[in-house]
Scaffold this active site. Structure first.
Site, PDB file in Angstrom:
ATOM      1  N   ASP B 357       0.835  -1.192   0.000  1.00  0.00           N
ATOM      2  CA  ASP B 357       0.000   0.000   0.000  1.00  0.00           C
ATOM      3  C   ASP B 357       0.879   1.255   0.000  1.00  0.00           C
ATOM      4  O   ASP B 357       1.867   1.323   0.740  1.00  0.00           O
ATOM      5  CB  ASP B 357      -0.883  -0.048   1.256  1.00  0.00           C
ATOM      6  CG  ASP B 357      -1.895   1.076   1.307  1.00  0.00           C
ATOM      7  OD1 ASP B 357      -2.735   1.138   0.397  1.00  0.00           O
ATOM      8  OD2 ASP B 357      -1.845   1.875   2.260  1.00  0.00           O
ATOM      9  N   GLU B 394       1.880  -0.402  -4.993  1.00  0.00           N
ATOM     10  CA  GLU B 394       0.954   0.679  -5.323  1.00  0.00           C
ATOM     11  C   GLU B 394       1.862   1.899  -5.393  1.00  0.00           C
ATOM     12  O   GLU B 394       2.215   2.483  -4.368  1.00  0.00           O
ATOM     13  CB  GLU B 394      -0.119   0.854  -4.244  1.00  0.00           C
ATOM     14  CG  GLU B 394      -1.156   1.888  -4.612  1.00  0.00           C
ATOM     15  CD  GLU B 394      -2.110   2.223  -3.463  1.00  0.00           C
ATOM     16  OE1 GLU B 394      -3.285   2.478  -3.745  1.00  0.00           O
ATOM     17  OE2 GLU B 394      -1.701   2.252  -2.292  1.00  0.00           O
TER      18      GLU B 394
END
Lengths: 113, 697
Positions: B357, B394
């Protein structure tokens, strides 16, 4: 706190009835009492009808007993699992390792046949 | 052979009633050793440190054992603790934490607070949020307590699957949301065990990788907002707010209340593997649940604030994550922490890969500067234990660092390709000027990933963050009122189109168009080179009623509704068949970009064969892949039909129709071997806003 252990030989099968919660507190002693019973006959039935709860340590004790039985080329069968015990064993995958039957009498009947 | 008892199985002194001896500094955390447990914790500036022991559920500690000065090596406090009466510590009846004394001097980065019992950063299990959603006792000292987990799980012959990345079809799901709805009809709704019961469904659908949204222990109560309608507190349903990085989320386990989440999680992984499905975890290393200055002190802040967090020269928290703090990922101690954490999940839980993330934060220096050669990313890329696991970034953060296509990859890292998502969405809704970029996207984005191959590109149209596929074609605007922020949260640039009416409609024309648009998205995604990722439930037309940020919606808005409905059945059949088509045709999964020494060739076509239209108002593009076989995919986002002149297939073959999203089922997609030949072999009339797939054989 201990788990009561009652064993008997019947029809060439060792039936071990356990009574009490199997947790880290009780599993050490239980293991010491169970292991000598393994290998007395070709099949050991462990009756859990009077066992309301088995903790992580308790499940490991049962699996250890099962593994020891396999090493001695004998089998273990679990019977009398409460709904809760079955649910925990199923969710954590322990159920996959065991031969589970309804009750001791169903096993004895099958063996006799 | 008898085992000789070790001489270090005896204490050298007694502290707080417990026999202890100097411990080993590594590994960090709590590790069972002969007759005892070794506790080790790092703190650069702590002046004193205590090990705090609890009985499960007890409010007050059982004992506090101060680490003697002699038990400190470097900046590591290490102590082996033996059980009472010479027995071993009962790890099932033991919870622990640390108390650290040191300076409180925020300007220099220090925020010690000796009144707090801190959780172990390396805790293998955390208790305190054992059953999902139960009201926490906020006054309880040390709400998140560390526990030990036996590492004796019987994996049999299981190991990570090592499916080539380009062959993956990833399915992103939320463990709780996937089976929490009563219609899931599993025995343990919303749990790892429940997910296990859905493995046959996943297998039938054909996905071979599940990407689990955060499963590290987090606190679902960590959300200050309330439902504007009912006033009920909203939970942190997604869990991008880690409390324990080594601990599986207990509230996702049917057996969490018994502390058996590790066994339940591992059994799930083992059975997914047995079904040929890899497990990728969505991991959140960019920030922690401790938030900013106002946030709770849980662990890092009280152990070594200046090591674990990026701080401004004035000692404030940098906020590159948008959540209050930023983990100091390239500090050597933190690098080791992250590396050890991932090794733990790979070796102990057999995890196949990770999606990081806000991964751009992983390449920032302690002062926030992006690094050209971030040591953490290099280390993860080359680590022996992580060598074969998938690493997916990401590749952006909340402070504007956008690295899609430029994330330092070390030949290993793949990325969530946000540009793929945006381009396909814009093309689908009929935006002008997208045909050229679409061409680049469907062949694995060579503009972004030259030299890295197509597997560097994780292609997706939807993900947990944003609209579901159904909502992407049903809403022009987000509808996030239920999140309690007056619809101010969530992304505004959705590139969505409602097909003529906002939200639910009875208009059959609009319904048909929406179905076709969903099929178009899936057809493009599953015939693109790169790694396709589906959002769970999109194959069943799952709706979130236009909410594009359901992080706090632990209810029917987020939960997968399994009740049969016509739309879902039609779409499911289409998607399942498409996935099977992809698996059957390696040509669609080529790991090389076109023109890079591969056994396949790509050519572009328009209404006329060999004449693609790259003009700004072109809304039609056809791609022909030629290898051992030929696959032709025509994508029309124009509101008019077009007569396509087809390229001549290789000699001895003819075109067969695999799929036409404009056709009514069951003619929308044909089963392998049952594809019909074209009535007019050289031509095909493509309907408005539709996608056609042809196979030459």
């Amino acid at each position: 706190m201990t788990v009561e252990v009652r064993s008997r030989e019947q029809d060439g099968v060792t039936v071990v009835e356990l009574d009490g919660e199997i947790t880290s507190v009780t599993s050490g002693e239980l293991q010491q009492r169970l292991l000598p019973l393994i290998g007395r006959s070709s099949t050991t039935v462990i009756d859990l009808t009077q066992v309301p709860y088995i903790s992580s340590a308790g499940l490991r004790t049962l699996l250890l007993v099962h593994r020891r039985a396999l090493r001695e080329a004998t089998s273990t069968i679990l019977v009398g699992l409460s709904e809760e015990v079955r649910f925990v064993m199923s969710s954590t995958g322990f159920l996959n390792f065991f031969d589970v039957r309804e009750s001791a009498s169903s096993v004895l009947g099958a063996v006799r046949e | 052979m008898s085992v000789t008892e070790r001489i270090d199985a005896y204490p050298t002194r007694t502290i707080g009633g417990y026999g202890v001896r100097a411990g080993r500094p590594l590994p960090f955390g709590a590790t069972p050793v002969p007759a005892g447990v070794n506790f080790s914790v790092y703190s650069e500036k702590a002046t004193r440190m205590w090990l705090v022991l609890f009985e499960p559920g007890a409010e007050q500690p059982l004992a506090e054992l101060e680490f003697p000065a002699a038990f400190r090596i470097g900046s590591v406090f290490a102590m082996t603790v033996f059980g009472l009466d010479g027995g071993s510590l009962d790890d099932e009846r033991l919870e622990y934490g640390f108390r650290a004394e040191g300076p409180f001097d925020p300007e220099h980065g220090d925020r010690f607070d000796a009144t707090r019992v801190l959780s172990d950063p390396y805790a293998r299990m955390i208790s305190g949020r054992d059953v999902w959603g139960t009201e926490p006792d906020r006054d309880r000292p040390c709400p998140y307590r560390s526990r030990l987990v036996p590492d004796d799980f019987d994996w049999g012959d299981d190991a990570p699957l090592r499916i080539p990345t380009e062959d993956l079809v990833v399915y992103e799901l939320h463990v709780r949301g996937f089976t929490r709805h009563p219609s899931a009809q599993v025995s343990a709704p919303g749990t790892y065990a429940g997910l296990r019961e859905k493995i046959p469904y996943l297998k039938e659908l054909g996905v071979n990788c599940v990407e689990l949204m955060p499963v590290f222990e987090f606190d679902e109560h960590d959300n200050p907002r309330s439902d504007p309608g009912t006033g009920e507190p909203l939970l942190d349903y997604w869990g991008y707010n880690t409390v324990g990085f080594f601990a599986p989320k207990a509230g996702y386990a049917a057996t969490g209340r018994f502390g058996m989440q590790a066994d339940e999680f591992k059994t799930m992984v083992k059975e997914l593997h047995a079904a040929g499905i890899e497990v990728v975890l969505d991991v959140v290393f960019n920030h922690t649940a401790e938030g900013n200055e106002q946030g709770p002190t849980i662990s890092f802040r009280g152990l070594d604030n200046a090591t674990y967090y990026m701080l401004t020269p004035a000692g404030d928290y940098y906020n590159f994550s948008g959540t209050g703090n930023t983990v100091n990922c390239n500090h050597p101690v933190v690098r080791d922490f992250i590396l050890n954490c991932l090794r733990h999940w790979v070796s102990e839980y057999h995890i196949d890969g990770f999606r990081f993330d806000l991964a751009a934060i992983l390449d920032r220096a302690p002062d926030g500067t992006p690094l050209a050669n971030p040591p953490l990313l290099e280390q993860l890329a080359h680590d022996p234990v992580l060598r074969h696991c998938k690493l997916i970034a990401e590749a952006w953060d909340a402070a504007g660092l956008y690295e899609v296509g430029s994330f330092p990859d070390y030949g290993r890292w793949a990325e969530w390709n946000g540009q793929y998502r945006d381009t396909v969405r814009r093309f689908l809704k009929g935006d002008p000027g997208t045909a050229g970029e679409l061409a680049t996207r469907v062949v694995g984005s060579p503009d972004l990933y030259t030299g890295r191959g197509t597997a560097a590109s994780v292609n997706f149209v939807t993900a947990h963050d944003g609209f579901t596929l159904h909502d992407l074609v049903s809403y022009n605007d987000k509808h996030n009122e239920a999140n309690g922020e007056g619809n101010a949260d969530g992304a505004n640039d959705n590139n969505s189109w409602n097909c003529g009416a906002e939200g639910p409609t009875e208009d059959p024309e609009i319904q048909r168009l929406r179905m076709r648009q969903m099929k178009n998205a899936m057809a493009i995604l599953l015939t693109s080179q790169g790694v396709p990722m589906l959002l769970a439930g999109d194959e069943l037309a799952r709706t979130q009623a236009g909410n594009n940020n359901t992080y706090c919606q632990d209810n029917e808005l987020s939960w997968q509704d399994w009740s049969p409905h016509e739309t879902g059945e039609e779409l499911y059949r289409f998607v399942r068949s498409l996935i099977a088509f992809r698996h059957a045709h390696p040509l669609l999964r080529g790991a090389d970009h076109p023109g890079v020494c591969s056994g396949s060739d790509v050519s572009w076509h328009g209404t006329r064969a060999w004449e693609p239209d790259w003009s700004a108002d072109s809304r039609l593009l056809a791609v022909l892949r030629t290898g051992d076989e030929q696959i032709y995919v025509a994508m029309n986002s124009h509101w008019e039909p077009h007569d396509l002149e087809l390229p001549t297939p290789q000699s001895g073959t003819d075109w067969y129709l695999v799929a036409d999203t404009a056709a009514e089922p069951p003619y929308d997609i044909h089963q392998p071997g049952a594809e019909p030949p074209l009535t007019d072999p050289g031509h095909y009339r493509i309907a408005p806003r539709s996608t056609v797939i042809l196979l030459a054989r």
